[in-house]
Design a protein around this motif. Structure first.
Motif, short mmCIF file in Angstrom:
data_model
loop_
_atom_site.label_atom_id
_atom_site.label_comp_id
_atom_site.label_asym_id
_atom_site.label_seq_id
_atom_site.Cartn_x
_atom_site.Cartn_y
_atom_site.Cartn_z
N THR A 69 47.42 44.45 41.73
CA THR A 69 46.18 43.93 41.15
C THR A 69 45.61 42.83 42.04
N LEU A 70 44.33 42.56 41.84
CA LEU A 70 43.67 41.50 42.59
C LEU A 70 44.31 40.15 42.26
N ASN A 71 44.67 39.94 41.01
CA ASN A 71 45.29 38.68 40.61
C ASN A 71 46.59 38.45 41.37
N HIS A 112 47.41 39.74 44.25
CA HIS A 112 47.08 39.56 45.67
C HIS A 112 46.63 38.13 45.94
N GLU A 145 38.02 41.65 37.59
CA GLU A 145 38.47 42.75 38.44
C GLU A 145 37.53 43.00 39.61
N GLY A 175 36.22 40.64 41.35
CA GLY A 175 36.42 39.57 42.33
C GLY A 175 35.57 38.35 42.08
N VAL A 224 35.60 37.20 47.76
CA VAL A 224 36.25 36.99 46.47
C VAL A 224 36.02 35.57 45.98
N GLY A 278 36.65 43.01 44.73
CA GLY A 278 37.93 43.26 44.07
C GLY A 278 38.12 44.69 43.61
#
Length: 501
Positions: free
Chosen positions: A142-144, A146, A173, A175, A210, A277
């Motif tokens: 997930t972006l979180n 990362h 989600e 970004g 982001v 994201g």
């Protein structure tokens, strides 16, 4: 020397981690959502478990419960039920060996009584673990996750690291940052300038663009990364509504460019990513339910209480146990019923122990970090797992499991328990340790106080000044903190001051 086979008897000591203890350890590290799913699975496996719903319409549920007992007892008499018990019995698994202090933290070696769990049914097994591990390895990051990985390597400490974690959790989600900095600064009790510095660091993370607060800022960050952000592009981003309406004449006037330049600029914008994201795996959006509530009581004391809504309430159905025990015919059926009863009783005790452990750990965290609750994020104390573990008489690994995926609701917001653990900088002459954030603040003050080219302090000079103030710090640490705060080296600062003069 001749080789020969022989038999020897040896005595030794070792700790055996039983399936019950495995289950208790697993329960500690489950979040409330994971615990709900685990309880649902156990209710399906173990016929003697039932939810404690006595607070909701007890009289209306009594007849239905009696009818269910009668029907279940009748089912126990047929051959199909006996076959089902035989199949469940065949799935039994032996215990495993391990060492450590987990057993001491979870109730002692005799907590499981005299039940022979090597013959237990499948109700307490961990069959889903391999599937969960495979799913964790194959699912998209997930972006979180990362962003948090990049945060751990960014060099932020203390209040800035805590504020960065809060901002990352507010990124959607796509970004984009969905938190107002002014409101967040007021909630955390920190300066708006601190959040702006942290946001500048986060906006340098991958993927480019982001943590932007709107589309224009997202595109601006990507243009800066490509070295294509100039006054004309700035004017185009400031007039995106005109581009949406395809009012090219107005755009040419606003950007002061001709038709060809405008076409090239629009083409460059179309090559950018408005949702940086989107390339990362997503997860279903779920509201965080705090495990613990903290509120201020009389005399400045902080009251800590568990969130009863997230605590599963289970009972062992003793009436049903009596009925099916009487209906069981073979030794195999009787063993299965007794194992289910022992397993259900252990699960109820394990859930109670889990709740007590969470309350104990969270109470100590609140006691250690009361400065944050009163004054804000800049007053987070240096804290690690060992300090909490020693204070409450538990093992460090137990505290680590308890604080994983658990949340505390405070007057300043809802935070994961891991949020309250910060690094420390040792003091000279055995004094009280300094938080990393306070040291960073002193470094910034020294740089801001520099006047003229001759007043610029090198990293070595800053180390000497801090040691006189009681802070034991290495030069490389000062350099790391300075770079994280985007402060140029002493050579670059002297050059800039010389140019301004």
């Amino acid at each position: 020397m001749a080789l020969s086979a022989r038999l020897e008897l040896r005595q030794g000591q070792g700790l055996v981690i039983t399936p019950q203890l495995q289950q208790a350890i697993k329960l500690l590290q489950l979040s409330n959502l994971e615990l709900d799913a685990f309880i649902d699975a156990e209710l399906e496996k173990n016929p003697l478990l039932q939810r404690d719903e006595r607070d909701a319409e007890p009289e209306a549920e009594a007849p239905a419960e009696a009818a269910a007992d009668n029907a279940a007892a009748d089912r126990m008499d047929d051959a199909g039920a006996r076959a089902e018990m035989d199949a469940a019995h065949d799935e039994a698994s032996p215990g495993e060996h391990a060492t450590g202090d987990a057993e001491r933290d979870l109730g002692g070696a005799d907590a499981g009584g005299s039940v022979d769990w090597s013959r237990a049914g499948s109700g307490g097994s961990f069959e889903g673990d391999s599937d969960a591990l495979e799913g964790a390895l194959t699912r998209a990051r997930t972006l979180n996750e990362h962003l948090h990985d990049q945060l751990s390597a960014a060099g932020l400490k203390g209040a800035e690291a805590a504020a960065a974690s809060v901002l990352i959790d507010a990124v959607d989600e796509g970004g984009y940052l969905r938190a107002d900095l002014t409101e967040t600064a007021e909630r955390l009790g920190c300066d708006l300038a601190l959040l702006e510095r942290v946001l500048a660091v986060l906006q340098g993370f991958e993927p480019v663009g982001v943590c932007a607060r709107d589309v224009a800022e997202c595109l601006k960050l990507q243009l800066i990364d490509r070295n294509r952000y100039d006054p004309a592009m700035a004017a185009l981003l400031a007039n995106l509504p005109l581009l949406a309406k395809r009012d090219m004449a107005a755009l040419k006037r606003a950007c002061e460019v001709d038709d060809e330049d405008l076409r090239e600029m629009v083409a460059e914008l179309r090559a950018l990513t408005p949702r940086p994201g989107a390339a990362f795996g997503g997860e279903p959006v779920q509201a965080v339910a705090p495990d613990v509530f903290v509120r201020e009581g009389l005399g400045g004391l902080w009251l800590v209480e568990l969130n009863t809504d997230t605590l599963p309430r289970l009972l062992v159905d003793q009436r049903y146990h009596a009925r099916v025990s009487a209906a069981a015919r073979s030794d195999q059926e009787k063993t299965f019923v007794s194992d289910c009863a022992a397993q259900a009783s252990w699960l109820v005790k394990s859930l109670d122990q889990r709740a007590k452990t969470i309350l104990k750990v969270s109470s100590e965290i609140v006691r250690q970090q009361d400065g944050f609750l009163v004054y804000g994020v800049e007053h987070l104390r240096p804290l690690n797992l060992k300090t909490v573990a020693d204070a409450i008489g538990m093992h460090e690994s137990t505290v680590s499991r308890v604080t994983s995926g658990k949340y505390i609701a405070t007057p300043r917001g809802v935070f994961e328990m891991k949020f309250f653990f910060t690094s420390a900088i040792q003091a000279t002459q055995g004094g009280e340790a300094h938080s990393a954030e306070s040291v960073r603040h002193k470094i910034r003050q020294l740089v801001d106080a520099e006047a003229g080219e001759a007043g610029v302090q090198s990293d070595d000079a800053i180390v000497d000044i801090l040691k006189l103030a009681g802070v034991d710090i290495a030069r490389r640490t000062v350099a790391k903190y300075r770079e994280a705060m985007r402060i140029p080296s002493s050579v670059e600062r002297r050059r800039r001051l010389k140019e301004l003069a």
